[in-house]
Write an enzyme that holds these catalytic residues in place. Structure first.
Site, PDB file in Angstrom:
ATOM      1  N   SER A  32      10.326   9.964   4.710  1.00  0.00           N
ATOM      2  CA  SER A  32       9.800   8.370   4.777  1.00  0.00           C
ATOM      3  C   SER A  32      10.352   7.339   4.802  1.00  0.00           C
ATOM      4  O   SER A  32      10.091   6.366   5.202  1.00  0.00           O
ATOM      5  CB  SER A  32       8.590   8.315   3.621  1.00  0.00           C
ATOM      6  OG  SER A  32       9.307   8.486   2.488  1.00  0.00           O
ATOM      7  N   ASP A 317       5.897  -0.597  -1.741  1.00  0.00           N
ATOM      8  CA  ASP A 317       4.675   0.133  -2.224  1.00  0.00           C
ATOM      9  C   ASP A 317       5.406   0.933  -3.454  1.00  0.00           C
ATOM     10  O   ASP A 317       6.379   0.521  -3.874  1.00  0.00           O
ATOM     11  CB  ASP A 317       4.134   1.446  -1.451  1.00  0.00           C
ATOM     12  CG  ASP A 317       5.011   2.494  -0.781  1.00  0.00           C
ATOM     13  OD1 ASP A 317       6.126   2.520  -1.211  1.00  0.00           O
ATOM     14  OD2 ASP A 317       4.560   2.961   0.196  1.00  0.00           O
ATOM     15  N   HIS A 320       8.745   2.883  -1.892  1.00  0.00           N
ATOM     16  CA  HIS A 320       9.422   2.689  -0.735  1.00  0.00           C
ATOM     17  C   HIS A 320       9.831   1.201  -0.699  1.00  0.00           C
ATOM     18  O   HIS A 320       8.975   0.202  -1.184  1.00  0.00           O
ATOM     19  CB  HIS A 320       8.631   2.921   0.712  1.00  0.00           C
ATOM     20  CG  HIS A 320       8.117   4.206   0.781  1.00  0.00           C
ATOM     21  ND1 HIS A 320       6.972   4.757   0.571  1.00  0.00           N
ATOM     22  CD2 HIS A 320       8.941   5.510   0.891  1.00  0.00           C
ATOM     23  CE1 HIS A 320       6.742   6.185   0.663  1.00  0.00           C
ATOM     24  NE2 HIS A 320       7.942   6.379   1.071  1.00  0.00           N
TER      25      HIS A 320
END
Ligand SMILES: *[C@@H]1O[C@H](CO)[C@@H](O)[C@H](O)[C@H]1NC(C)=O
Ligand SMILES: *[C@@H]1O[C@H](CO)[C@@H](O)[C@H](O)[C@H]1NC(C)=O
Ligand SMILES: *[C@@H]1O[C@H](CO)[C@@H](O)[C@H](O)[C@H]1NC(C)=O
Ligand SMILES: *[C@@H]1O[C@H](CO)[C@@H](O)[C@H](O)[C@H]1NC(C)=O
Ligand SMILES: *[C@@H]1O[C@H](CO)[C@@H](O)[C@H](O)[C@H]1NC(C)=O
Length: 354
Positions: A32, A317, A320
């Site tokens: 991610s 978040d 991340h």
């Protein structure tokens, strides 16, 4: 003449200089931290193609796990690309000539990693997808030798492994790895499997490869919240065992693979420096997400609110970083001086020019 060729011609006639990027293409493998849309049509919780993701990105939410650009987007810009490298899931025609992004949120070195979240494209599948691109390039470029020559000039970014901890080893209710291996043994088996996958990439044509060290997942807001604001040292020390093996993996691959140019990026060193000098970079909050989140959930609430000044937050978040952090991180990878401990043996700019 293709549309792009015509555009270049027009710009040249207008006397505008269109600089070529330093390398003809950039191929991106990972999770991610690098994904830019490959999970959008997969059945997984590891998704980010909704607001407020992409709030600072020109196209809005794309599937990047960030408010704006990620480190590989910045690397592409520093290298002189005039566009972002497209996701494999969305690739058409000649797009592949400048490279492809195969990264998938939740994925890891081990195939099963991330299955607790749903579907994902593991590193071995990403390498299979790279092979499909190489086969397509043979059609576009004509001969096998011209493809090999082309691929040898390109840059390869590989940033993977943190989910083998966060979404495998440290979820004992779903995975057996922590019962089968001590942290030291697990780091060893991960490195062995990683090494095999990197050799396959080499066999398909990859030469200039940057291996990104894992960041300290034990210090993300999700973990801090579970530990009264302190980093989870169990998680960090397990990850450190993996990172510690990367420089010798780089040395080994450079020794045994003819013409290989692997380099290691120490993301722990870069984020330690940002942590220590946070104020100098404008960061004021390093322990909380900028976007609105639910307790125990990594990703932002759908259509949730965000903090006022996103460039003051390290984390976007609960797992991340923000675009602001990615930028500093990317500069460190790209441009670090040889006296810093950021890269070994060369930084990304030097790798591009080798
Ligand atoms: C996929 O391609 C379409 C059409 O080119 C574009 O509008 C869309 O933004 C792309 N999606 C991603 C994730 O890049
Ligand atoms: C650290 O993380 C591990 C794995 O998720 C967990 O079992 C442990 O309780 C955590 N420790 C603290 C102090 O939060
Ligand atoms: C990365 O940098 C940190 C901080 O400088 C250092 O403690 C660590 O040993 C380095 N890791 C590797 C694998 O070189
Ligand atoms: C946001 O934070 C950055 C970094 O501290 C600062 O330079 C900028 O002026 C701030 N912007 C606003 C609107 O407060
Ligand atoms: C790299 O370093 C040079 C010299 O310090 C500087 O001029 C350049 O702006 C830097 N590039 C990036 C992308 O940080």
């Amino acid at each position: 003449m293709c549309k792009r060729g015509l555009l270049l011609l027009v710009l040249n006639l207008l006397g505008m200089v269109v600089a070529e990027p330093q390398v003809p293409c950039l191929f991106i493998f990972g999770d991610s931290l690098s994904d830019n849309g490959n999970n959008n049509n997969l059945a997984t919780l590891a998704k980010s193609n909704y607001q407020p993701y992409g709030i600072d990105f020109p196209d809005g939410p794309t599937g990047r796990f960030c408010n704006g650009r990620t480190a590989v987007d910045f690397i592409a810009q520093f290298l002189g690309f005039d566009h972002f490298i497209p996701p494999f899931a969305n690739i058409t025609g000649r797009d592949i000539l400048s490279g492809v992004n195969y990264a998938s949120g939740g994925s890891g070195i081990r195939d099963e990693t991330g299955a607790n979240l749903g579907q994902h494209i593991s590193l071995s599948m990403q390498v299979v997808n790279f092979h499909a691109t190489v086969e397509q390039l043979k059609i576009v470029l004509g001969s096998k030798t011209s493809v090999a020559d082309y691929l040898s000039k390109c840059l390869y970014s590989v940033n993977i492994g943190v989910n083998d901890y966060a979404n495998n080893y440290f979820i004992p209710e779903y995975y057996s790895t922590s019962r089968l291996y001590t942290p030291e043994q697990f780091a060893t088996v991960l490195i062995q499997q990683y090494s095999e996958q990197l050799k396959i990439m080499y066999n398909y044509g990859a030469r200039k490869v940057a291996l990104m060290g894992l960041f300290q997942y034990g210090c993300v807001p999700l973990d801090l919240a579970q530990n009264n604001g302190a980093c989870n040292s169990t998680v960090n020390s397990a990850i450190d065992l993996f990172n510690a093996k990367l420089p010798s993996l780089v040395d080994d691959l450079n020794k045994i693979l003819d013409g290989a140019k692997f380099t290691f990026v120490n993301n722990t060193a870069i984020s330690n420096d940002i942590g220590m000098n946070g104020q100098a970079y404008g960061f004021t909050v390093a322990n909380a997400a900028c976007c609105s989140v639910l307790t125990g959930v990594e990703t932002c609430r759908i259509h949730g609110s965000t903090c006022q000044n996103r460039s003051e937050y390290v984390f976007w978040d609960q797992a991340h970083p923000t675009e602001a952090f990615h930028l500093i991180n990317a500069k460190g990878m790209y441009n670090s001086s040889s006296s810093s401990s950021y890269t070994y043996p060369v930084n990304i700019q030097q790798l591009a020019q080798l």
